[in-house]
Write an enzyme that holds these catalytic residues in place. Structure first.
Site, PDB file in Angstrom:
ATOM      1  N   ASP A   1      66.917 -17.525  49.980  1.00 48.16           N
ATOM      2  CA  ASP A   1      65.939 -16.517  50.090  1.00 48.16           C
ATOM      3  C   ASP A   1      66.243 -15.814  51.448  1.00 48.16           C
ATOM      4  N   ILE A   2      66.152 -14.345  51.400  1.00 49.86           N
ATOM      5  CA  ILE A   2      66.441 -13.799  52.554  1.00 49.86           C
ATOM      6  C   ILE A   2      65.447 -14.010  53.977  1.00 49.86           C
TER       7      ILE A   2
ATOM      8  N   ALA B   1      67.772  -6.817  47.827  1.00 49.33           N
ATOM      9  CA  ALA B   1      66.941  -7.930  47.537  1.00 49.33           C
ATOM     10  C   ALA B   1      65.554  -7.219  47.842  1.00 49.33           C
TER      11      ALA B   1
ATOM     12  N   THR C   1      64.079   3.524  49.074  1.00 43.69           N
ATOM     13  CA  THR C   1      63.420   4.357  47.763  1.00 43.69           C
ATOM     14  C   THR C   1      63.033   5.490  48.314  1.00 43.69           C
ATOM     15  N   ASP C   2      62.815   6.607  47.229  1.00 41.79           N
ATOM     16  CA  ASP C   2      62.054   7.859  47.625  1.00 41.79           C
ATOM     17  C   ASP C   2      60.834   7.564  47.542  1.00 41.79           C
ATOM     18  N   GLU C   3      60.312   6.626  47.160  1.00 38.24           N
ATOM     19  CA  GLU C   3      58.742   6.326  47.176  1.00 38.24           C
ATOM     20  C   GLU C   3      57.992   6.289  48.745  1.00 38.24           C
TER      21      GLU C   3
ATOM     22  N   TYR D   1      53.789  -1.400  47.315  1.00 35.25           N
ATOM     23  CA  TYR D   1      55.541  -1.725  47.248  1.00 35.25           C
ATOM     24  C   TYR D   1      56.028  -0.596  48.276  1.00 35.25           C
TER      25      TYR D   1
ATOM     26  N   LYS E   1      58.512  -1.350  51.644  1.00 33.16           N
ATOM     27  CA  LYS E   1      59.631  -0.727  51.894  1.00 33.16           C
ATOM     28  C   LYS E   1      59.723   0.181  53.145  1.00 33.16           C
TER      29      LYS E   1
ATOM     30  N   ASN F   1      65.949   4.904  38.950  1.00 32.22           N
ATOM     31  CA  ASN F   1      67.229   4.635  38.257  1.00 32.22           C
ATOM     32  C   ASN F   1      67.029   4.158  36.864  1.00 32.22           C
TER      33      ASN F   1
ATOM     34  N   VAL G   1      51.314   4.639  27.828  1.00 32.15           N
ATOM     35  CA  VAL G   1      51.760   5.897  28.931  1.00 32.15           C
ATOM     36  C   VAL G   1      50.428   5.936  29.744  1.00 32.15           C
TER      37      VAL G   1
ATOM     38  N   ASN H   1      56.725  11.784  32.441  1.00 28.76           N
ATOM     39  CA  ASN H   1      56.676  10.482  31.608  1.00 28.76           C
ATOM     40  C   ASN H   1      56.503  10.931  30.070  1.00 28.76           C
TER      41      ASN H   1
ATOM     42  N   ARG I   1      47.551   4.116  36.566  1.00 32.45           N
ATOM     43  CA  ARG I   1      48.024   3.308  37.487  1.00 32.45           C
ATOM     44  C   ARG I   1      47.136   3.608  38.612  1.00 32.45           C
ATOM     45  N   PRO I   2      46.446   2.599  39.411  1.00 29.56           N
ATOM     46  CA  PRO I   2      45.723   3.127  40.550  1.00 29.56           C
ATOM     47  C   PRO I   2      46.568   3.737  41.682  1.00 29.56           C
TER      48      PRO I   2
HETATM   49  P1  NAD Z   1      65.047  -5.806  40.689  1.00 34.53           P
HETATM   50  O1  NAD Z   1      63.714  -6.282  40.844  1.00 34.53           O
HETATM   51  O2  NAD Z   1      65.724  -5.668  39.359  1.00 34.53           O
HETATM   52  O3  NAD Z   1      66.053  -6.823  41.501  1.00 34.53           O
HETATM   53  C1  NAD Z   1      65.463  -7.436  42.722  1.00 34.53           C
HETATM   54  C2  NAD Z   1      66.444  -8.499  43.173  1.00 34.53           C
HETATM   55  O4  NAD Z   1      66.178  -9.132  44.555  1.00 34.53           O
HETATM   56  C3  NAD Z   1      66.141  -9.746  42.073  1.00 34.53           C
HETATM   57  O5  NAD Z   1      67.585 -10.409  41.693  1.00 34.53           O
HETATM   58  C4  NAD Z   1      65.518 -10.785  42.895  1.00 34.53           C
HETATM   59  O6  NAD Z   1      65.838 -12.184  42.280  1.00 34.53           O
HETATM   60  C5  NAD Z   1      65.977 -10.545  44.346  1.00 34.53           C
HETATM   61  N1  NAD Z   1      65.092 -11.083  45.231  1.00 34.53           N
HETATM   62  C6  NAD Z   1      63.695 -10.767  45.164  1.00 34.53           C
HETATM   63  N2  NAD Z   1      63.260 -11.385  46.509  1.00 34.53           N
HETATM   64  C7  NAD Z   1      64.351 -12.001  47.133  1.00 34.53           C
HETATM   65  C8  NAD Z   1      64.549 -12.718  48.220  1.00 34.53           C
HETATM   66  N3  NAD Z   1      63.353 -13.251  48.942  1.00 34.53           N
HETATM   67  N4  NAD Z   1      65.601 -13.407  48.392  1.00 34.53           N
HETATM   68  C9  NAD Z   1      66.784 -13.092  47.916  1.00 34.53           C
HETATM   69  N5  NAD Z   1      66.527 -12.495  46.569  1.00 34.53           N
HETATM   70  C10 NAD Z   1      65.442 -11.831  46.258  1.00 34.53           C
HETATM   71  O7  NAD Z   1      65.355  -4.581  41.737  1.00 34.53           O
HETATM   72  P2  NAD Z   1      65.860  -3.244  41.577  1.00 34.53           P
HETATM   73  O8  NAD Z   1      65.355  -2.156  40.407  1.00 34.53           O
HETATM   74  O9  NAD Z   1      67.327  -3.634  41.158  1.00 34.53           O
HETATM   75  O10 NAD Z   1      66.080  -2.549  43.055  1.00 34.53           O
HETATM   76  C11 NAD Z   1      67.157  -3.186  43.949  1.00 34.53           C
HETATM   77  C12 NAD Z   1      66.579  -2.233  45.289  1.00 34.53           C
HETATM   78  O11 NAD Z   1      66.754  -0.871  45.113  1.00 34.53           O
HETATM   79  C13 NAD Z   1      65.117  -2.610  45.678  1.00 34.53           C
HETATM   80  O12 NAD Z   1      65.179  -2.663  47.155  1.00 34.53           O
HETATM   81  C14 NAD Z   1      64.402  -1.329  45.385  1.00 34.53           C
HETATM   82  O13 NAD Z   1      63.500  -1.097  46.321  1.00 34.53           O
HETATM   83  C15 NAD Z   1      65.598  -0.369  45.554  1.00 34.53           C
HETATM   84  N6  NAD Z   1      65.274   0.825  44.641  1.00 34.53           N
HETATM   85  C16 NAD Z   1      65.283   0.800  43.326  1.00 34.53           C
HETATM   86  C17 NAD Z   1      65.407   1.794  42.479  1.00 34.53           C
HETATM   87  C18 NAD Z   1      64.752   1.929  40.979  1.00 34.53           C
HETATM   88  O14 NAD Z   1      64.563   2.710  40.404  1.00 34.53           O
HETATM   89  N7  NAD Z   1      64.800   0.606  40.450  1.00 34.53           N
HETATM   90  C19 NAD Z   1      65.336   3.093  43.127  1.00 34.53           C
HETATM   91  C20 NAD Z   1      65.694   3.262  44.451  1.00 34.53           C
HETATM   92  C21 NAD Z   1      65.403   2.053  45.265  1.00 34.53           C
HETATM   93  O1  DAU Z   2      61.511   6.128  42.671  1.00 36.48           O
HETATM   94  C1  DAU Z   2      62.308   4.764  42.690  1.00 36.48           C
HETATM   95  C2  DAU Z   2      61.222   3.782  42.293  1.00 36.48           C
HETATM   96  O2  DAU Z   2      61.237   3.862  40.853  1.00 36.48           O
HETATM   97  C3  DAU Z   2      61.728   2.368  42.717  1.00 36.48           C
HETATM   98  O3  DAU Z   2      61.591   2.528  44.191  1.00 36.48           O
HETATM   99  C4  DAU Z   2      60.996   1.327  42.097  1.00 36.48           C
HETATM  100  O4  DAU Z   2      61.566  -0.101  42.563  1.00 36.48           O
HETATM  101  C5  DAU Z   2      60.946   1.456  40.729  1.00 36.48           C
HETATM  102  O5  DAU Z   2      60.164   0.421  39.882  1.00 36.48           O
HETATM  103  C6  DAU Z   2      60.794   2.909  40.255  1.00 36.48           C
HETATM  104  O6  DAU Z   2      59.116   2.997  40.515  1.00 36.48           O
HETATM  105  P1  DAU Z   2      58.477   3.654  39.186  1.00 36.48           P
HETATM  106  O7  DAU Z   2      56.633   3.222  39.669  1.00 36.48           O
HETATM  107  O8  DAU Z   2      58.375   5.136  39.435  1.00 36.48           O
HETATM  108  O9  DAU Z   2      58.813   3.376  38.091  1.00 36.48           O
HETATM  109  P2  DAU Z   2      58.283   2.618  36.515  1.00 36.48           P
HETATM  110  O10 DAU Z   2      59.347   2.364  35.770  1.00 36.48           O
HETATM  111  O11 DAU Z   2      57.198   1.534  36.965  1.00 36.48           O
HETATM  112  O12 DAU Z   2      57.089   3.611  36.257  1.00 36.48           O
HETATM  113  C7  DAU Z   2      57.678   5.151  35.910  1.00 36.48           C
HETATM  114  C8  DAU Z   2      56.784   5.997  35.586  1.00 36.48           C
HETATM  115  O13 DAU Z   2      56.000   5.529  34.082  1.00 36.48           O
HETATM  116  C9  DAU Z   2      55.386   5.989  36.571  1.00 36.48           C
HETATM  117  O14 DAU Z   2      54.979   7.305  36.828  1.00 36.48           O
HETATM  118  C10 DAU Z   2      54.543   5.009  35.765  1.00 36.48           C
HETATM  119  C11 DAU Z   2      54.590   5.360  34.197  1.00 36.48           C
HETATM  120  N1  DAU Z   2      54.698   4.102  33.616  1.00 36.48           N
HETATM  121  C12 DAU Z   2      55.360   3.014  33.884  1.00 36.48           C
HETATM  122  C13 DAU Z   2      54.986   1.806  33.030  1.00 36.48           C
HETATM  123  C14 DAU Z   2      55.815   0.546  33.394  1.00 36.48           C
HETATM  124  C15 DAU Z   2      53.894   4.215  32.268  1.00 36.48           C
HETATM  125  O15 DAU Z   2      53.321   5.356  32.114  1.00 36.48           O
HETATM  126  N2  DAU Z   2      53.783   3.088  31.771  1.00 36.48           N
HETATM  127  C16 DAU Z   2      54.251   1.911  31.843  1.00 36.48           C
HETATM  128  O16 DAU Z   2      54.184   0.829  30.940  1.00 36.48           O
END
Ligand code: NAD
Ligand code: DAU
Length: 342
Positions: free
Chosen positions: A64-65, A87, A130-132, A155, A159, A185, A211, A254, A278-279
């Site tokens: 754990d980090i 992580a 993240t861009d969020e 979230y 971040k 991604n 949706v 979406n 989503r709220p």
């Molecule tokens: P993910 O949820 O798929 O993976 C997260 C990983 O972190 C998992 O393997 C989990 O076991 C590990 N983890 C969680 N808590 C931990 C802890 N306390 N100690 C050690 N390991 C831990 O996430 P992802 O989508 O691969 O995203 C990875 C990173 O990229 C995140 O920091 C996220 O904010 C960032 N990011 C994601 C996206 C996206 O679209 N998914 C976009 C931009 C940035």
């Molecule tokens: O922008 C980068 C971010 O993208 C990352 O930082 C996050 O870790 C990653 O989860 C992602 O966040 P989003 O909230 O944008 O991704 P998600 O796939 O959850 O949702 C994408 C869009 O789709 C969002 O507008 C919500 C909508 N959605 C999502 C789900 C899961 C739906 O309409 N229905 C759904 O069931």
């Protein structure tokens, strides 16, 4: 750079990054530190074992980090050249239900990791953000690195707090950190709680696609390997203290994305089910990646059309992977592989 520590390497982007780095740099070895939360799936890297040249340069450490003692043991001075920090708790909907784990891992965990990296004299650190953190856009404009931070979900707030800690460690201690901020991604190994794998999985089984709200929220999609190449560029060529945005120049509502998925899968639009919004749902994200293109010599290489086609094909070819996640069987992979209990 000979040896790097990757945190969160059993998740979606981390596992793609590790595979990409090991394949690209034959001299590089990687330690993957992962807690294996529900989102961590060591199966995501199981294929490395099939190639002895890759497997010899990969090591998994479950931890754990937030665990300072564990990290101190792992980060012995002189042992690791760089750290790439993925992580995190990453799903917005979960952060709305319970922000506790997000504060713990994303903020406290980053702080502990920064301290331990500093103690170990790590020469390069990448904060994968993240861009969020920039909040939500109206119908015009894009996020640049100068856009004020204005997170809207627990979230993204967690971040943002982590990004500010990284910024402060650079300014106060000269800690050699680079921060990357990427848009949404897509690609293989994404946990099926996120829109694209969830909708592919549901549609393949003729289940409804939930949706949120009007479906008119906009996300800027990038293939995970383009993000990984960006993180690699930031790791090797980024300037300490700087932030780099990455995005795919691919804005879609979406609803339009859902139509593309249904078309690729040959499924009808009648599967779409509008559900409660989503709220606090951010309206639009769009990235201006000019700085990364100029300073890191980075460009996205995967077109959305080709990337989505490959992604749909990957999930269709890996229905077992999704089935093991849905049944919970994936949680025992570590036990079977390493003979230890989760
Ligand atoms: P993910 O949820 O798929 O993976 C997260 C990983 O972190 C998992 O393997 C989990 O076991 C590990 N983890 C969680 N808590 C931990 C802890 N306390 N100690 C050690 N390991 C831990 O996430 P992802 O989508 O691969 O995203 C990875 C990173 O990229 C995140 O920091 C996220 O904010 C960032 N990011 C994601 C996206 C996206 O679209 N998914 C976009 C931009 C940035
Ligand atoms: O922008 C980068 C971010 O993208 C990352 O930082 C996050 O870790 C990653 O989860 C992602 O966040 P989003 O909230 O944008 O991704 P998600 O796939 O959850 O949702 C994408 C869009 O789709 C969002 O507008 C919500 C909508 N959605 C999502 C789900 C899961 C739906 O309409 N229905 C759904 O069931």
């Amino acid at each position: 750079m000979k040896r790097i520590l990757v945190t969160g390497g059993c998740g979606f982007i981390g596992s793609n990054f590790i595979r990409h780095e090991l394949a690209t740099y034959p001299e590089l070895s990687i330690i993957n530190l992962d807690k294996l939360t529900y989102a961590g799936n060591p199966e995501n890297l199981a294929d490395l074992a099939n190639d002895p040249a890759l497997a010899a340069r990969y090591e998994f450490a479950r931890g754990d980090i937030c665990d300072r003692e564990f990290l101190t043991g792992l980060l012995q001075p002189g042992g690791i050249d760089a750290v790439v920090h993925f992580a995190a708790e990453s799903h917005v909907d979960r952060s709305i239900l319970d922000s506790g784990p997000f504060v713990q891992t994303n903020i406290v965990g980053t702080q502990v990791l920064l301290d331990c990296c500093r103690q170990a004299g790590i020469s390069r650190y990448v904060q994968v953000s993240t861009d969020e953190v920039y909040g939500s856009l109206g119908d015009d404009g894009k996020f640049t690195e100068e856009t004020p931070l204005a997170p809207n979900s627990p979230y993204s707030a967690s971040k943002t707090a982590a990004d500010l800690l990284v910024r402060a460690y650079f300014h106060t201690f000269g800690f050699p950190a680079v921060t990357t901020r990427c848009s949404n991604n897509y690609g293989p190994y994404q946990f099926p709680e996120k829109l694209i794998p969830l909708f592919i999985s549901n549609a393949s089984q003729d289940q409804p696609l939930p949706v949120y709200g009007t479906g008119l929220n906009v996300r800027d999609w990038i293939h995970v390997l383009d993000h990984c190449r960006g993180i690699d560029a930031a790791l090797r060529r980024g300037t300490p203290g700087e932030v780099y945005n990455f995005g795919g120049d691919c804005e879609l509502t979406n609803l339009d994305l859902t139509y593309s998925l249904l078309e690729a899968l040959g499924k009808p639009k009648t599967l779409i089910k509008y559900v409660a919004d989503r709220p606090g749902h951010d309206h639009r994200y769009a990235i201006d990646a000019t700085k990364a293109k100029r300073e890191l010599d980075w460009e996205p290489q995967v077109t959305f059309r080709e990337g989505l086609k490959q992604t749909v094909e990957w999930y269709q070819a890996n229905t077992d992977w999704i089935a093991r996640i849905k049944s919970g069987e994936y949680l025992s992979y570590y036990e079977r592989q390493y003979g230890a209990r989760l």
